[in-house]
Design a protein around this motif. Structure first.
Motif, mmCIF file in Angstrom:
data_model
loop_
_atom_site.group_PDB
_atom_site.id
_atom_site.type_symbol
_atom_site.label_atom_id
_atom_site.label_comp_id
_atom_site.label_asym_id
_atom_site.label_seq_id
_atom_site.Cartn_x
_atom_site.Cartn_y
_atom_site.Cartn_z
ATOM 1 N N ALA A 92 47.325 84.359 80.719
ATOM 2 C CA ALA A 92 46.514 84.177 79.517
ATOM 3 C C ALA A 92 45.762 82.854 79.584
ATOM 4 C CB ALA A 92 47.403 84.211 78.285
ATOM 5 N N LEU A 93 44.551 82.827 79.013
ATOM 6 C CA LEU A 93 43.761 81.602 78.955
ATOM 7 C C LEU A 93 44.118 80.824 77.696
ATOM 8 C CD1 LEU A 93 40.280 83.068 79.991
ATOM 9 C CD2 LEU A 93 41.859 81.771 81.429
ATOM 10 N N VAL A 94 44.175 79.483 77.813
ATOM 11 C CA VAL A 94 44.465 78.647 76.663
ATOM 12 C C VAL A 94 43.403 77.560 76.561
ATOM 13 C CG1 VAL A 94 46.945 79.063 76.892
ATOM 14 C CG2 VAL A 94 45.943 77.016 77.904
ATOM 15 N N ASP B 198 33.228 76.056 76.131
ATOM 16 C CA ASP B 198 33.653 77.315 75.491
ATOM 17 C C ASP B 198 33.766 78.458 76.496
ATOM 18 O OD1 ASP B 198 33.727 76.088 72.955
ATOM 19 O OD2 ASP B 198 31.568 76.339 72.772
ATOM 20 N N ARG B 199 33.956 78.103 77.759
ATOM 21 C CA ARG B 199 34.118 79.120 78.803
ATOM 22 C C ARG B 199 35.300 78.728 79.690
ATOM 23 N NH1 ARG B 199 28.688 77.961 79.120
ATOM 24 N NH2 ARG B 199 28.827 77.072 81.220
ATOM 25 N N PRO B 200 35.851 79.704 80.424
ATOM 26 C CA PRO B 200 36.916 79.356 81.374
ATOM 27 C C PRO B 200 36.373 78.442 82.473
ATOM 28 C CG PRO B 200 36.895 81.717 80.943
ATOM 29 C CD PRO B 200 35.635 81.161 80.339
ATOM 30 N N ILE B 201 37.181 77.497 82.880
ATOM 31 C CA ILE B 201 36.778 76.612 83.965
ATOM 32 C C ILE B 201 37.222 77.223 85.283
ATOM 33 C CG2 ILE B 201 38.874 75.186 83.772
ATOM 34 C CD1 ILE B 201 37.068 72.789 84.544
ATOM 35 N N ASP B 202 36.281 77.315 86.218
ATOM 36 C CA ASP B 202 36.526 77.913 87.528
ATOM 37 C C ASP B 202 36.732 76.777 88.527
ATOM 38 O OD1 ASP B 202 36.592 79.222 89.916
ATOM 39 O OD2 ASP B 202 34.652 80.230 89.698
ATOM 40 N N GLU B 203 37.981 76.589 88.995
ATOM 41 C CA GLU B 203 38.252 75.490 89.923
ATOM 42 C C GLU B 203 37.533 75.691 91.246
ATOM 43 O OE1 GLU B 203 42.090 73.730 90.358
ATOM 44 O OE2 GLU B 203 42.750 74.399 88.385
ATOM 45 N N GLY B 204 37.116 76.908 91.548
ATOM 46 C CA GLY B 204 36.343 77.131 92.755
ATOM 47 C C GLY B 204 34.978 76.473 92.710
#
Length: 809
Positions: free
Chosen positions: A631-633, A668-674
């Protein structure tokens, strides 16, 4: 104590001692046998060392150098000094050196023009003192040109030996020298046969003259340093009655233990199958980088064995946690519950940092063995001493331990011996400023080129400009840069970035934090400066149950810091995986940068001050770890402060650009470590990159000059020693209100127990306190400064709001 087999014991010289009774009372033969036995350990651990340095006679030279190194202890004046309660004599008053007298015997086996003579003279002469400097060999006894005083000192040495003593030493050498070599595994030593020659001042002077020429020949610097490192290691270990050095316990089966029953990720498989040499790994937080690193190390062992593995981290708390993790997951027997501080079972892993002894002591006391504090302190010191002797095959330390060798601090040759052919795992390489990073990378380059070290550098965040410099230092190309696959980066998405107006101390932010807490969440609040962390903690604890809030920063004493770390993991149940088991109560932890890479903890959310992107990524990594549901937090970043002194210890432009990139890429978006490396490339451009390069290149040049100035048989002077520790280490102070507790603990349980009341501060903060008259002596123990500033077990040391803030660690 290492015992000589009866058939190899030269009992006719038992009257010649090497140690006083209070130091064990070893005879000269017993001590020499023990030194050679510990030298044999090093040969067992480093079977390719002679080949690596292109010196097939290396071990032969070391054997004979160690055999002869203490012959000078047969001096009458030295023997008098080994008696019980000896009075001063001409030997002690003249500050004479037994190793100089030992040089008088070199001609018996290695006359002028013998190919082994010069290295053996170096081994003998420099096994205690440097050649030059205030207490050096050459200023006391001379070389090339001798004044009358030096000639008289040399004659005094010769006059200390009578004929029966010289005869006994000759008999020992001729009857047992080659036999000992065979028994201890130094094959080939028997090819050298002694020839008795005069023992006089001329024999010493000839050796000293040759020593000067040998020390100035820079072509053999690395070999000369290694020779001294080997005799220092063997001699010190023998004097300490150290057990035989253990073999490296890591192999491919051991490295695979934590991954049994799981499918390896692509980067872990790649690490397990690497070619010999250094490698770089870029993979997201929580993707098993540590497991990949150990698989790489085991693979390197299989390809080309190494005696040592070093796991390198920036902070003491992370070192302590990693040592425990390595011990419990890889090397502790399955039926054992022993901590790595238990020397009866742990011969594999040890920590090295300024508070390592206190950490070991606290672990032992927590184990509640029933032993008296002073006895436990002795055990902790014994493990510390073993670590200083480089006894343990796996060592967890900071890069600053490595840099001691670069600055030629006393004993650096033994450190470089340990680093020769060593394997180094570097974690969190992003955590260093450009100047310190430059020193680290240049040291890595030098160790790789000069001493055959191999490195595995792993990180979740790496700016392109740093990656290029790192790969250059490691001497690797793109084929040695490992990267997690896109699926792993996708799986690592755990956070949605929320940029919030204002600062952490604003009422709106406080309301948000408390709302999350009251909804049952575990909340991490991260500040850049200790003083703001104190203010925020004071504001929050008025609304939270005392047992559910905790403050963590670098200005706690050792005892309180350890209690807080235990409370985080045990009372707050913040280890990854606890949420899945249910029953975890809410809490708020207010912390500084120390939380970034210190403990293996897992929070439900974070509120953080603005910071460079690489630091923010590490802070986010403390949130939503090891969750099965993926889940995203939310992770919350405040937009303030970003100006002037409020943004210290960071650069204002760097923080502003980091916020701008987060706004553009992740708000306001998921952070993509890639994508983090690309984001860092956007941040480090123009003036910011030019300034980074300038700072980096300046320190690189500085360290190159220092390394080029390194000389065999010579350590740094006192000024360099002080410069190094003021550059890398802080200073310990005793808060005034803890003085009575400190003195009581020292009186009743010993200094080690008392040291838990000391607090580390930076030299800059120390200078600030002194300039304000806030430091004073401690009476009878005035070597430890007392700080007249508030200290509280919950809040730590308060240097006041007007204090200049440094980086927290």
């Amino acid at each position: 104590m290492e015992h000589i087999p009866p058939e190899l014991n030269p009992d006719f010289i038992d009257g010649i001692k090497a140690k006083s009774r209070d130091m064990g009372g070893d005879t000269l033969a017993q001590h020499t046998w023990a030194v050679l036995a510990r030298l044999a350990d090093q040969r067992r651990l480093r079977p390719h060392l002679a080949e690596q340095f292109g010196d097939p006679r290396l071990w032969l030279r070391l054997y004979w150098g160690c055999f002869l190194h203490d012959f000078g202890k047969a001096a009458a004046g030295f023997q008098e000094r080994l008696q019980d309660d000896p009075p001063p004599n001409d030997w002690s008053e003249g500050r004479h050196r037994h190793e100089v007298l030992s040089l008088a015997f070199v001609d018996w086996m290695f006359p002028r023009d013998h190919p082994d003579r010069l290295p053996i003279i170096g081994v003998i002469a420099a096994h205690h003192k440097d050649l030059n400097g205030e207490n050096g060999i050459l200023p006391r006894y001379g070389a090339i040109r001798y004044d009358d005083r030096q000639r008289a000192r040399l004659q005094f040495l010769i006059d200390q030996l009578d004929s029966p003593t010289i005869d006994g030493l000759w008999r020992w050498l001729t009857e047992f020298g080659n036999a000992w070599a065979a028994a201890l595994g130094f094959g080939g030593a028997e090819s050298i046969q002694p020839a008795r020659r005069a023992v006089n001042t001329q024999s010493i002077m000839g050796a000293l003259d040759d020593l000067v020429d040998y020390a100035q020949d820079q072509r053999g610097t690395a070999v000369s340093i290694t020779l001294r490192g080997l005799i220092l290691t063997a001699d010190h270990a023998a004097s300490a009655n150290t057990d035989p050095f253990p073999n490296m316990p890591l192999n491919e089966a051991v490295a695979a233990k934590p991954t049994q029953g799981f499918t390896l990720r692509r980067h872990q498989t790649a690490a397990r199958e690497t070619a010999a040499g250094s490698h770089l790994l870029i993979a997201p937080t929580g993707s098993g980088k540590t497991e990949a690193a150990l698989l790489w190390a085991a693979r390197q062992m299989a390809l080309y064995p190494s005696a040592r593995l070093f796991y390198t981290l920036p902070y003491q708390a992370s070192m302590n946690a990693m040592a425990d993790r390595l011990w419990t997951r890889y090397f502790r027997r399955g039926d054992s519950a022993a901590d790595f501080s238990d020397e009866t079972v742990n011969r594999a892993v040890m920590i090295q940092h300024s508070r390592a002894t206190l950490h070991l002591y606290q672990q032992m006391m927590t184990a509640d063995s029933g032993a008296a504090p002073r006895a436990v302190a002795d055990l902790a010191r014994r493990q510390r001493d073993r670590a200083r002797l480089n006894f343990y095959p796996l060592q967890v330390f900071s890069p600053y331990q490595m840099l001691k060798a670069a600055f030629s601090l006393k004993g650096y040759e033994a450190l470089l011996l340990d680093y020769t052919g060593g394997l180094f795992i570097f974690d969190e390489i992003h955590a260093y400023d450009p100047e310190r990073l430059a020193l680290i990378l240049e040291m890595m380059r030098w160790l790789r080129v000069t001493f055959g070290a191999r490195f595995f550098v792993m990180t979740a965040t790496l700016p392109p400009h740093l990656q290029a410099r790192l790969m250059d230092a490691l001497g690797i190309g793109a084929d040695s840069a490992l990267t997690a696959d896109s699926a792993t980066f996708a799986e690592s998405q755990r956070h949605i970035v929320r940029l919030l107006e204002g600062a952490l101390t604003d009422d709106a932010a406080l309301v948000r934090m408390l709302a999350d807490y009251h909804q049952g969440k575990t909340v991490l609040v991260c500040c850049n400066q200790v003083q703001r962390a104190l203010a925020l903690y004071d504001a929050l604890r008025a609304h939270v149950e005392p047992e559910r809030i905790l403050l963590l920063h670098s200005r706690f004493n050792g005892g309180d810091r350890a209690d807080k770390e235990r409370r985080l993991l045990e009372a707050f149940h913040l280890r990854p995986g606890w949420q899945a088991r249910g029953g975890r109560p809410p809490c708020i932890v207010v912390a500084t940068q120390v939380i970034e890479v210190s403990l293996d903890v897992d929070f439900d959310t974070i509120y953080t001050e603005p910071a460079p992107l690489e630091a923010l990524i590490q802070r986010f990594g403390r949130v939503n770890r090891a969750r099965a549901d993926h889940a995203l937090v939310d992770v919350h970043v405040m937009r303030q402060p970003v100006e002037g002194g409020d943004v210290l210890p960071y650069d204002e432009a760097l923080v502003r650009r980091s916020l701008g990139t987060l706004e553009q890429r992740c708000a306001d978006r998921p952070i993509d470590e890639g994508q983090v490396s690309a984001m860092l490339g956007e941040i480090y451009q123009g003036d910011l990159l030019a300034d980074w390069d300038r700072r980096f290149e300046g320190k690189t040049r500085d360290l190159r000059r220092i390394l080029q100035a390194m000389r065999p048989f010579q350590s740094a002077d006192e000024a360099t020693f002080q410069q190094f520790y003021q550059m890398f280490d802080g200073v310990q102070v005793l808060p005034l209100e803890n003085e009575n507790d400190f003195l009581d603990a020292w009186e009743n349980r010993g200094f080690l127990d008392a040291s838990r009341f000391l607090v580390n501060i930076s030299w800059r903060q120390y200078a600030m306190l002194r300039s304000r008259g806030r430091l004073m002596g401690t009476g009878e123990r005035d070597d430890i400064p007392r700080a007249d500033v508030p200290y509280d077990p919950e809040r730590g040391l308060d240097l006041y709001h007007e204090a200049v803030e440094d980086s927290d660690e």
